[in-house]
Structure formats: structure tokens, C-alpha cells
Design an enzyme around this catalytic site. Sequence first.
Site, PDB file in Angstrom:
ATOM      1  N   VAL A  11      -9.092   4.262   2.464  1.00  0.00           N
ATOM      2  CA  VAL A  11      -8.167   4.681   3.519  1.00  0.00           C
ATOM      3  C   VAL A  11      -8.833   5.655   4.494  1.00  0.00           C
ATOM      4  CG1 VAL A  11      -6.058   6.044   3.921  1.00  0.00           C
ATOM      5  CG2 VAL A  11      -6.066   4.213   2.244  1.00  0.00           C
ATOM      6  N   THR A 121      -0.828   8.444  -0.670  1.00  0.00           N
ATOM      7  CA  THR A 121       0.512   8.090  -1.150  1.00  0.00           C
ATOM      8  C   THR A 121       0.963   9.150  -2.151  1.00  0.00           C
ATOM      9  OG1 THR A 121      -0.029   5.760  -0.887  1.00  0.00           O
ATOM     10  CG2 THR A 121       1.857   6.275  -2.288  1.00  0.00           C
ATOM     11  N   PHE A 155      -0.433   1.849   5.444  1.00  0.00           N
ATOM     12  CA  PHE A 155      -0.002   0.525   4.981  1.00  0.00           C
ATOM     13  C   PHE A 155      -1.101  -0.528   5.093  1.00  0.00           C
ATOM     14  CE2 PHE A 155       3.865   2.815   6.078  1.00  0.00           C
ATOM     15  CZ  PHE A 155       4.650   2.586   4.950  1.00  0.00           C
ATOM     16  N   GLU A 158      -6.453  -3.751   1.769  1.00  0.00           N
ATOM     17  CA  GLU A 158      -7.890  -3.952   1.572  1.00  0.00           C
ATOM     18  C   GLU A 158      -8.215  -5.414   1.882  1.00  0.00           C
ATOM     19  OE1 GLU A 158      -9.315  -2.455  -2.206  1.00  0.00           O
ATOM     20  OE2 GLU A 158      -8.148  -0.635  -1.943  1.00  0.00           O
ATOM     21  N   ASN A 214       5.967  -0.474  -1.418  1.00  0.00           N
ATOM     22  CA  ASN A 214       5.111  -1.069  -2.452  1.00  0.00           C
ATOM     23  C   ASN A 214       5.930  -1.597  -3.625  1.00  0.00           C
ATOM     24  OD1 ASN A 214       2.771  -0.818  -1.093  1.00  0.00           O
ATOM     25  ND2 ASN A 214       1.938   0.872  -2.268  1.00  0.00           N
ATOM     26  N   ILE A 256       5.458 -14.393  -2.238  1.00  0.00           N
ATOM     27  CA  ILE A 256       6.208 -15.213  -3.203  1.00  0.00           C
ATOM     28  C   ILE A 256       5.278 -16.280  -3.784  1.00  0.00           C
ATOM     29  CG2 ILE A 256       8.525 -14.766  -2.307  1.00  0.00           C
ATOM     30  CD1 ILE A 256       8.313 -17.578  -0.936  1.00  0.00           C
ATOM     31  N   ALA A 258       3.213 -17.420  -6.899  1.00  0.00           N
ATOM     32  CA  ALA A 258       3.048 -17.153  -8.330  1.00  0.00           C
ATOM     33  C   ALA A 258       1.557 -17.041  -8.634  1.00  0.00           C
ATOM     34  CB  ALA A 258       3.660 -18.295  -9.131  1.00  0.00           C
ATOM     35  N   GLY A 259       1.206 -16.205  -9.586  1.00  0.00           N
ATOM     36  CA  GLY A 259      -0.214 -16.035  -9.901  1.00  0.00           C
ATOM     37  C   GLY A 259      -0.401 -15.293 -11.207  1.00  0.00           C
ATOM     38  N   CYS A 266      -3.032   0.263  -5.562  1.00  0.00           N
ATOM     39  CA  CYS A 266      -1.732   0.771  -5.086  1.00  0.00           C
ATOM     40  C   CYS A 266      -0.538   0.303  -5.913  1.00  0.00           C
ATOM     41  CB  CYS A 266      -1.538   0.394  -3.622  1.00  0.00           C
ATOM     42  SG  CYS A 266      -2.710   1.231  -2.544  1.00  0.00           S
TER      43      CYS A 266
HETATM   44  N1  LIG Z   1      -6.761   1.567  -1.031  1.00  0.00           N
HETATM   45  C1  LIG Z   1      -5.699   1.114  -0.375  1.00  0.00           C
HETATM   46  O1  LIG Z   1      -5.572  -0.074  -0.068  1.00  0.00           O
HETATM   47  C2  LIG Z   1      -4.604   2.074   0.041  1.00  0.00           C
HETATM   48  C3  LIG Z   1      -3.638   1.640   0.965  1.00  0.00           C
HETATM   49  C4  LIG Z   1      -2.636   2.519   1.340  1.00  0.00           C
HETATM   50  C5  LIG Z   1      -2.576   3.787   0.791  1.00  0.00           C
HETATM   51  N2  LIG Z   1      -3.513   4.175  -0.125  1.00  0.00           N
HETATM   52  C6  LIG Z   1      -3.443   5.529  -0.648  1.00  0.00           C
HETATM   53  O2  LIG Z   1      -4.427   6.316   0.019  1.00  0.00           O
HETATM   54  C7  LIG Z   1      -4.975   7.284  -0.876  1.00  0.00           C
HETATM   55  C8  LIG Z   1      -6.482   7.115  -0.947  1.00  0.00           C
HETATM   56  O3  LIG Z   1      -6.743   5.845  -1.504  1.00  0.00           O
HETATM   57  P1  LIG Z   1      -8.220   5.206  -1.487  1.00  0.00           P
HETATM   58  O4  LIG Z   1      -8.084   3.843  -2.050  1.00  0.00           O
HETATM   59  O5  LIG Z   1      -8.813   5.405  -0.141  1.00  0.00           O
HETATM   60  O6  LIG Z   1      -8.937   6.172  -2.527  1.00  0.00           O
HETATM   61  P2  LIG Z   1     -10.492   6.226  -2.900  1.00  0.00           P
HETATM   62  O7  LIG Z   1     -10.546   6.626  -4.305  1.00  0.00           O
HETATM   63  O8  LIG Z   1     -11.163   4.964  -2.434  1.00  0.00           O
HETATM   64  O9  LIG Z   1     -11.069   7.395  -1.963  1.00  0.00           O
HETATM   65  C9  LIG Z   1     -10.790   8.746  -2.104  1.00  0.00           C
HETATM   66  C10 LIG Z   1     -12.013   9.518  -1.641  1.00  0.00           C
HETATM   67  O10 LIG Z   1     -11.666  10.894  -1.536  1.00  0.00           O
HETATM   68  C11 LIG Z   1     -12.777  11.654  -1.999  1.00  0.00           C
HETATM   69  N3  LIG Z   1     -12.304  12.997  -2.352  1.00  0.00           N
HETATM   70  C12 LIG Z   1     -11.510  13.373  -3.380  1.00  0.00           C
HETATM   71  N4  LIG Z   1     -11.285  14.701  -3.343  1.00  0.00           N
HETATM   72  C13 LIG Z   1     -11.934  15.172  -2.254  1.00  0.00           C
HETATM   73  C14 LIG Z   1     -12.069  16.458  -1.677  1.00  0.00           C
HETATM   74  N5  LIG Z   1     -11.496  17.526  -2.218  1.00  0.00           N
HETATM   75  N6  LIG Z   1     -12.808  16.577  -0.549  1.00  0.00           N
HETATM   76  C15 LIG Z   1     -13.405  15.503  -0.002  1.00  0.00           C
HETATM   77  N7  LIG Z   1     -13.312  14.255  -0.499  1.00  0.00           N
HETATM   78  C16 LIG Z   1     -12.580  14.096  -1.619  1.00  0.00           C
HETATM   79  C17 LIG Z   1     -13.319  10.854  -3.162  1.00  0.00           C
HETATM   80  O11 LIG Z   1     -14.642  11.203  -3.489  1.00  0.00           O
HETATM   81  C18 LIG Z   1     -13.193   9.428  -2.607  1.00  0.00           C
HETATM   82  O12 LIG Z   1     -14.350   9.033  -1.908  1.00  0.00           O
HETATM   83  C19 LIG Z   1      -4.264   7.079  -2.203  1.00  0.00           C
HETATM   84  O13 LIG Z   1      -3.172   7.944  -2.281  1.00  0.00           O
HETATM   85  C20 LIG Z   1      -3.780   5.651  -2.117  1.00  0.00           C
HETATM   86  O14 LIG Z   1      -2.647   5.411  -2.916  1.00  0.00           O
HETATM   87  C21 LIG Z   1      -4.537   3.348  -0.502  1.00  0.00           C
END
Ligand SMILES: NC(=O)c1ccc[n+]([C@@H]2O[C@H](COP(=O)([O-])OP(=O)(O)OC[C@H]3O[C@@H](n4cnc5c(N)ncnc54)[C@H](O)[C@@H]3O)[C@@H](O)[C@H]2O)c1
Length: 453
Positions: A11, A121, A155, A158, A214, A256, A258-259, A266
Site C-alpha cells: 500500500v 486498515t 481499496f 494487489e 472486505n 461470485i 466458486a474456488g 486483507c
Molecule cells: N496489501 C493490500 O492489498 C492492502 C489493500 C488495502 C489495505 N491494506 C492495508 O494496508 C496496510 C498495509 O498493508 P501492506 O500489505 O502494504 O503491508 P506490508 O506488510 O506489505 O507493508 C508494511 C511496510 O511497513 C513497514 N513498516 C512497519 N513499521 C514501520 C515503521 N515504524 N516505520 C517505517 N516502516 C514501517 C514494514 O517494514 C513494511 O515494509 C494494512 O493495514 C493492510 O490491511 C492492504
Amino acid sequence: MRICVIGAGYVGLVSAACFAEMGNSVICVERDAARVARLARGEAPIYEPGLEPLLKAHLASGQLRFTEQLAAGIALAEIVFIAVGTPSGEDGSADLSHVLAVADDLGASLQRACIVVDKSTVPVGTGERVAQRINAGLLRRAKQCKVTVASNPEFLKEGSAIDDFMRPDRVIIGCDDPASAEVLRRLYAPFLRNHERLLCMSLRAAEFSKYAANAFLATKISFINEMAGLCARLDVDIEEVRRGIGSDKRIGTHFIYAGCGYGGSCFPKDVRALIRTAEQEGIEPGILRAVEARNALQKTLLFQALREHFSGYLQGRVVALWGLAFKPGTDDLREAPSLVLLDALLAAGVSVQACDPVAIGAVAERYPQALDSGQLRLSESPYAVVEGADALVLITEWKQFRQPDFQRVRALMRMPVLFDGRNIYDAKQLAELGYLYRGIGRPALGHCKVRAA
Ligand SMILES: NC(=O)c1ccc[n+]([C@@H]2O[C@H](COP(=O)([O-])OP(=O)(O)OC[C@H]3O[C@@H](n4cnc5c(N)ncnc54)[C@H](O)[C@@H]3O)[C@@H](O)[C@H]2O)c1
């Protein structure tokens, strides 16, 4: 605008690159030094289509920089995004330790007024906790600068994250301060030029909206999977039913299919966190529990089907797997259905030959022993892994697997048996080619005698 994004994961990195693309000056703070070093060379540490060219372009233009130092990142920032992970805690609730640690660091380091925006999130009330922590830090240092905390849940998906961020269906801003909400509206205006969908709401409503979205999507998946279970018993093809119900606008065609279950970073953790929130509030989350239970069951179905096919004799069999990432377009393995199947197959003494276009490096890190012993072989070639296989299982529907040369596959396999974990293949066509085909919630087609292992 001058923006700081904390956390360079899926994100944070995508947000930082896209904000830079719109002409903002962005510094991304990441605590992982190796990751920062790679990013500074213009290498994306994650697989996300279109990300690396953006990184390279904006490192070169100077619009995007990376640092390990929070103080350097926030020195000039008008808006600070928190985009760190919120994994599941032991009891299923969202582990907020990373978010709250950032809030403490901000309280200890902020020198100027800014808007702190939570993109991670997080459960309802977290924004208020973040504000309290920051203000406590400012108070300790007798620093007088106004910090507003807002929520801007993300939102993006990936695999199409850049596209989703650049052209969002909607942007949600949760902010109880109208002036700050207006700054955030201006930040997002270029992303919403031909599609004005900015929704401003209270901080708490924004936090909740992300979980509700979600949970609803996960519910759709578990619902259709439950219907598929019934179809399997009733000799009905869920694919016909999917088309039958998806044409109803009130139901829609998305989510919708199936899988073999949903995975990823998330849905699983967010459904669990919402269950925990409900429990804490004394509300019985019956629907959410059922969604989770159905998904856990769904992830075991492919193994059950293989065991049944081999009449329980799995030891010594060779099984080929196509697709290991939790979905196409990513190298993310978090909670992937492939892992549940891999674990079960390896424990049952099966030799696994698995293929994924981008995730085999991550899989290799998880299964060093099986790789060393030769029980697990990994390849980027779908044809290499089917050689000598007693069965092929499609788990993740990458484009590469959609229209393979099935005659070539058949010639390479020991037994032409195909388990389609995503219902992407034409069952009749495969049966005509001599395969035994089994999908999820579809009648089995074709014949194939199982030989002794
Ligand atoms: N991955 C997705 O598709 C997606 C989509 C929507 C929302 N989210 C939400 O977004 C948030 C992040 O998800 P993500 O998948 O990007 O996580 P991730 O684990 O890929 O990335 C998090 C990053 O933050 C870094 N980090 C942690 N603490 C830190 C700090 N104190 N200072 C600097 N860097 C720090 C970590 O080293 C890591 O690189 C989560 O809450 C997730 O639920 C994710």
C-alpha cells in the site's frame, strides 16, 4: 503537496509512487534498511505490475525519495500517511503495534503542523488513539503544533494496484476537521478528474467502511462456495448457476466465482478482526463466523479431492501445482490456499512440482527442507512441472494457465487428471482430450483409471 508515506509495502509504496506521479513531492519512510537500499536503486521489492517504471521515473525526477529516518521524512511534510501492516493478533484482533509505534514516533519527532492520515486498515477508534499518542508526545516536548488525524482506507487490489490507485472507484476520507478534509480532497482531485467519487465522512465511519467492504466481499465468496458445495451434491454445474444469478444487477458478476478459498493480506485478517470487534461489543457475528468457517473448509477441498481420487494412497504420488500466489498478478503468499494444499501434500508424502510466474522465490523461502530433499520442485515453466505427474491442480488463475497446450500437457503427464481450483477450464473439452476433469461444484467429467503409485 509535500507528502510523507510511512511504510513501503504494497500500500505505502504504491501510494507513494502514485502521489509522486501526480506531481507531489513524496518521501517514503521504511524501517527495513535492505528494502530502502533496493528502492533507492529503483528496484521494487514486491511484484506489482507497473510499479517499477514509476519508481525509476520519480527517483530520477526527484519527486520520490526513500529513507529509514522518520525525522527526515516528516521534516517538511504537510500530509503524513501511515501505511504500515496491521496483521492478525493472537486473538484475531488487528495487531496495532506498528500503527501505534508510528504514532509514538510522530509525537516524539513532529516539528510542524500536519495532517496525519491512517491508510492502514484499522478498527474503529484507532484514529482517536493515534491522535492521543501524537498529542501526548507533543505535550511532553511542549511543542505546539496542530495535528489532525484522518482516515483514508485503501481499496487497491494487489495485481492491479497502480491502476486502482490512479483510477479509484471511490476515495473515502474520514475526517472530523473540515479544513483538513478539504486539503485531502485537493490531494485526490487529480485522481478523480473524470469520476468524481470522493466520500467524506466521520473518522470512525471511514475506519468501519473498510472492514464492512472486505467482510461483504468475503461473504460473497463464501456464499458462492457454499452454493458450489450444494451443486456438487445435486449434479449441478455452479458455473451455469453463476451466470444465471450474476446477470441480476442486484447480485452482479463480481466475487461470485466458486474456488478453493480466498487468501491474501486483507480478507482473512479483516474478517477475523471484525469478528473480534463484534465479540468485544457483545454482538454475535454469526454471518462472519460462517464466512470464515466456509473459507477454511474451502481451502481443504482440493486435498480432499486428491485423496479421494487416489483412494487415500497419496504417498509417492507426483502432483503438479499451477499458481501459488494468493491471486494472479502478485507474489504475495499471505494466507494463500496453495499453502494449505502444499502443507497437506508434503505431509502425505506426495512429491510436489509447482509453478508460479512470480512467487516461487517466496515459496522457496518457506519450504527449504522440502526443496533440499527434492520432495518439492519449483519452476516457472508450466510444462516442466507436469512431467511425470499423476495429477495437475490449478490453484491460481494466472493468464499463463488459461489456455495451455493441453495435448502437450497430457503427453507429459503420467495420468491426465486435472483438478481445477478456479473453474477456469472447459470441462467438456478436457474430457474429450482424454482428461479426468474435476472442478469446484461441477460434475466430474471424463475417465481415468488410477494406476498403483
Ligand atoms: N496489501 C493490500 O492489498 C492492502 C489493500 C488495502 C489495505 N491494506 C492495508 O494496508 C496496510 C498495509 O498493508 P501492506 O500489505 O502494504 O503491508 P506490508 O506488510 O506489505 O507493508 C508494511 C511496510 O511497513 C513497514 N513498516 C512497519 N513499521 C514501520 C515503521 N515504524 N516505520 C517505517 N516502516 C514501517 C514494514 O517494514 C513494511 O515494509 C494494512 O493495514 C493492510 O490491511 C492492504
